[in-house]
Enzyme design. Structure first.
Site, PDB file in Angstrom:
ATOM      1  N   LYS A 177      14.417  33.543  49.111  1.00  0.00           N
ATOM      2  CA  LYS A 177      15.041  33.118  47.868  1.00  0.00           C
ATOM      3  C   LYS A 177      15.500  34.334  47.089  1.00  0.00           C
ATOM      4  CE  LYS A 177      12.773  32.209  44.106  1.00  0.00           C
ATOM      5  NZ  LYS A 177      12.038  32.967  43.091  1.00  0.00           N
ATOM      6  N   ASP A 206      10.311  29.019  50.992  1.00  0.00           N
ATOM      7  CA  ASP A 206       9.806  28.813  49.640  1.00  0.00           C
ATOM      8  C   ASP A 206       8.321  29.065  49.785  1.00  0.00           C
ATOM      9  OD1 ASP A 206       8.509  27.650  47.367  1.00  0.00           O
ATOM     10  OD2 ASP A 206      10.430  26.704  46.898  1.00  0.00           O
ATOM     11  N   HIS A 207       7.846  30.204  49.321  1.00  0.00           N
ATOM     12  CA  HIS A 207       6.480  30.593  49.683  1.00  0.00           C
ATOM     13  C   HIS A 207       5.430  29.634  49.124  1.00  0.00           C
ATOM     14  CE1 HIS A 207       6.342  32.682  45.762  1.00  0.00           C
ATOM     15  NE2 HIS A 207       5.038  32.719  45.891  1.00  0.00           N
ATOM     16  N   ASP A 264      14.550  30.673  38.763  1.00  0.00           N
ATOM     17  CA  ASP A 264      13.549  31.487  39.455  1.00  0.00           C
ATOM     18  C   ASP A 264      12.377  30.639  39.955  1.00  0.00           C
ATOM     19  OD1 ASP A 264      12.398  34.001  40.266  1.00  0.00           O
ATOM     20  OD2 ASP A 264      11.029  33.858  38.576  1.00  0.00           O
ATOM     21  N   HIS A 269      10.165  26.368  43.570  1.00  0.00           N
ATOM     22  CA  HIS A 269       8.731  26.122  43.722  1.00  0.00           C
ATOM     23  C   HIS A 269       8.276  24.795  43.084  1.00  0.00           C
ATOM     24  CE1 HIS A 269       8.967  30.135  45.084  1.00  0.00           C
ATOM     25  NE2 HIS A 269       8.795  30.759  43.941  1.00  0.00           N
TER      26      HIS A 269
HETATM   27  C1  BG6 Z   1       8.617  34.219  42.837  1.00  0.00           C
HETATM   28  C2  BG6 Z   1       9.322  34.466  41.541  1.00  0.00           C
HETATM   29  O1  BG6 Z   1       9.364  33.363  43.651  1.00  0.00           O
HETATM   30  O2  BG6 Z   1       7.345  33.623  42.591  1.00  0.00           O
HETATM   31  C3  BG6 Z   1       8.488  35.336  40.620  1.00  0.00           C
HETATM   32  O3  BG6 Z   1      10.572  35.099  41.771  1.00  0.00           O
HETATM   33  C4  BG6 Z   1       7.095  34.764  40.462  1.00  0.00           C
HETATM   34  O4  BG6 Z   1       9.105  35.474  39.347  1.00  0.00           O
HETATM   35  C5  BG6 Z   1       6.473  34.426  41.813  1.00  0.00           C
HETATM   36  O5  BG6 Z   1       6.309  35.719  39.769  1.00  0.00           O
HETATM   37  C6  BG6 Z   1       5.170  33.663  41.651  1.00  0.00           C
HETATM   38  O6  BG6 Z   1       4.546  33.503  42.889  1.00  0.00           O
HETATM   39  P1  BG6 Z   1       2.968  33.342  43.007  1.00  0.00           P
HETATM   40  O7  BG6 Z   1       2.717  33.103  44.452  1.00  0.00           O
HETATM   41  O8  BG6 Z   1       2.374  34.633  42.504  1.00  0.00           O
HETATM   42  O9  BG6 Z   1       2.582  32.199  42.139  1.00  0.00           O
END
Ligand code: BG6
Length: 515
Positions: A177, A206-207, A264, A269
């Site tokens: 992304k 999308d992690h 973002d 997410h």
């Molecule tokens: C990313 C965003 O995709 O996810 C960031 O670009 C955000 O802004 C991050 O901080 C949050 O991921 P996680 O896994 O730490 O909740």
């Protein structure tokens, strides 16, 4: 706390979730992973440490190579040394040992993304590795570059014939992304990908989908008999999905100015998590079976008319505030941010899934930077019983089923219980299941699961083209409403739970949970 049989008497299977059976089921074929933008932060912070997590669990293919493709004049050795540092700093325990054992399978390919010779050279190098290491012509390309480089890389991969799958060999592409900036750019990117790769070859990351607890939404809903009968508008008053972060935009001011929290976090997410909460049971747990149901959820959400946006959303920017007694800057003071910026760092939206299951039950999604703590959760707020029998004591709040995605991963149920004593008084109590105490062990990073799935060729936890585009359709209509209104975002002090207007969005009698 609910005790789990595994708490008291662990069996071999409970303590060894990655047993032989699972290893066989998830066996990845030999392959080479080419990382474009390999000198960037993502590679050393996430990708290589996650690969080493897989190595530690015996889940990497028997023949495997990593080729870092980037412009900097690095040698193989420099690449290996930098990756080892990354694994030491960010990897799970003992994964540096795995790297040392595998470091000879890491190679660096210095080339410009825009020059054809770089790809011809890559092709030769990969063929050599097929002979040397037995990677069998299977390729996975990972786009870990800024999105501005995607187009040129895709074009060259296709031109060099590197995207073709022949004689049973696979060629897959993983795309990071942000996937587009709006519907038009996402479509253009999808069209470009399509010129070289078929949809089944494409893995849009999308992690959040790789997080254990996000996957547990499916297990909880469809692996148990007691939740699903209540999972609808007859019993659920509303659903709150929160992704709160305590960090500000840090060094990413330039990027954030262009995206804001809606692009973002919410477009990807939060909407992905929402589809898992709202979808119908799939006929089977196949990639398309699951994604067909997820996309139906998004299709059931109508785009907003510009004049509906004000009532259905809240957006705000953090101002100077304090964290643990320390003063932190406001958004407008951050590096890379325009002093009159209208980019939102907090947004909350009300979405209505217009289908038979959800009727009038709203879904509220909220996300923000510089909120009091980092927490991701899904809270299912149930309706009150039809008749109030117990009137003495504190009125009990509605039942809430809480899916805690991070931290303290687990599931909790809030319900009213009789306070011990002669009177019939009710108070809220909580049943709590915690991953840590039930299963123990280190939780693998989301990227481990996703990299493995891409190697296995399982697209279930990746966003399909239609999902991404439907999510953009909805987000575009929100952004258009904000732009048309010409209003500045509201403000909230850093370290607070967002602007005061956020509670009003929920409607009478409802409040945002303070996690
Ligand atoms: C990313 C965003 O995709 O996810 C960031 O670009 C955000 O802004 C991050 O901080 C949050 O991921 P996680 O896994 O730490 O909740």
């Amino acid at each position: 706390m609910i005790t789990d049989p595994a708490d008291s008497a662990p069996t071999t299977d409970d303590t060894n979730p990655l047993g032989e059976e699972l290893r066989e089921a998830r066996a990845a074929a030999p392959c080479a992973l080419v990382i474009f933008g390999a000198t960037g932060d993502l590679t050393r912070r996430k990708l290589v440490p996650s690969l080493m997590g897989l190595a530690k669990d015996g889940l990497l293919p028997s023949a495997f190579a990593v080729v870092g493709f980037a412009r900097r004049p690095w040698s193989d050795q420099k690449f290996r040394d930098t990756m080892l540092e990354g694994v030491r700093e960010h990897g799970r325990s003992n994964t540096a040992e795995s790297f040392e054992a595998l470091s000879e399978s890491f190679f660096y390919h210095e080339a410009d993304f825009g020059e054809a010779e770089g790809y011809a050279g890559l092709k030769r190098r990969l063929e050599q590795l097929d002979h040397k290491l037995g990677t069998k012509g299977n390729r996975i390309y990972y786009l870990a570059t800024p999105p501005s480089a995607y187009s040129v890389i895709l074009e060259h991969l296709a031109e060099a014939g590197l995207s073709q799958e022949q004689d049973g060999r696979f060629a897959r592409i993983i795309v990071e992304k942000p996937f587009g900036h709006d519907l038009a750019t996402a479509r253009a990117l999808n069209d470009q990908i399509r010129r070289g790769f078929a949809e089944r070859q494409v893995f849009r990351i999308d992690h959040y989908l790789g997080k254990e607890t996000v996957q547990n939404i499916l297990a909880l809903r469809f692996g148990n008999g007691i939740f699903e009968p209540l999972w609808n508008e007859k019993f659920v008053d509303h659903v709150q999905i929160t992704v709160a972060e305590s960090i500000g935009v840090g060094t990413r001011g330039d990027y954030f100015e262009e995206s804001g929290i809606i692009r973002d976090m919410i477009q990807n997410h939060l909407m992905q998590v929402m589809t898992l909460v709202a979808m119908e049971p799939p006929a089977a747990l196949t990639a398309d079976g699951v994604r067909d149901e997820k996309v139906k959820v998004l299709k059931a959400i109508q785009s907003f008319e510009p004049d509906e946006v004000e009532d259905s959303t809240v957006r705000a920017q953090y101002t100077r505030g304090s964290f643990g007694g320390e003063e932190v800057a406001g958004y407008l003071e951050e590096k890379g941010v325009a002093s009159n910026s209208t980019t939102e760092t907090f947004a909350a939206v009300r979405l209505q899934v217009e289908n038979w299951r959800w009727g009038k039950t709203p879904f509220f999604l909220r996300s923000g930077k510089r909120l009091p703590r980092r927490v991701t959760e899904v809270a299912i707020h149930f309706k009150q019983p039809p008749h109030r029998l117990f009137t003495s004591g504190t009125p009990s709040s509605p039942n809430v089923l809480l899916l805690r995605v991070q931290p303290d991963e687990g599931v909790a149920l809030r319900f009213g219980s009789k306070v011990p004593g002669p009177a019939m008084r009710i108070r809220d109590v909580r049943m709590d299941f915690r991953y840590g105490s039930a299963f123990g062990g280190e939780t693998a990073d989301a990227y481990e699961r996703l990299l493995l799935d891409a190697m296995v060729g399982d697209g279930t936890l990746f966003a399909r083209r239609d999902e991404v585009e439907e999510a953009w359709r909805i987000v575009d209509s929100i952004v258009a409403g904000w732009q048309q209104s010409g209003r500045r975002p509201a403000t909230y002090a850093a370290g607070t739970w967002g602007p005061t207007g956020a509670d009003q969005l929920l409607g009478p009698g409802r409040k945002w949970r303070k996690p």
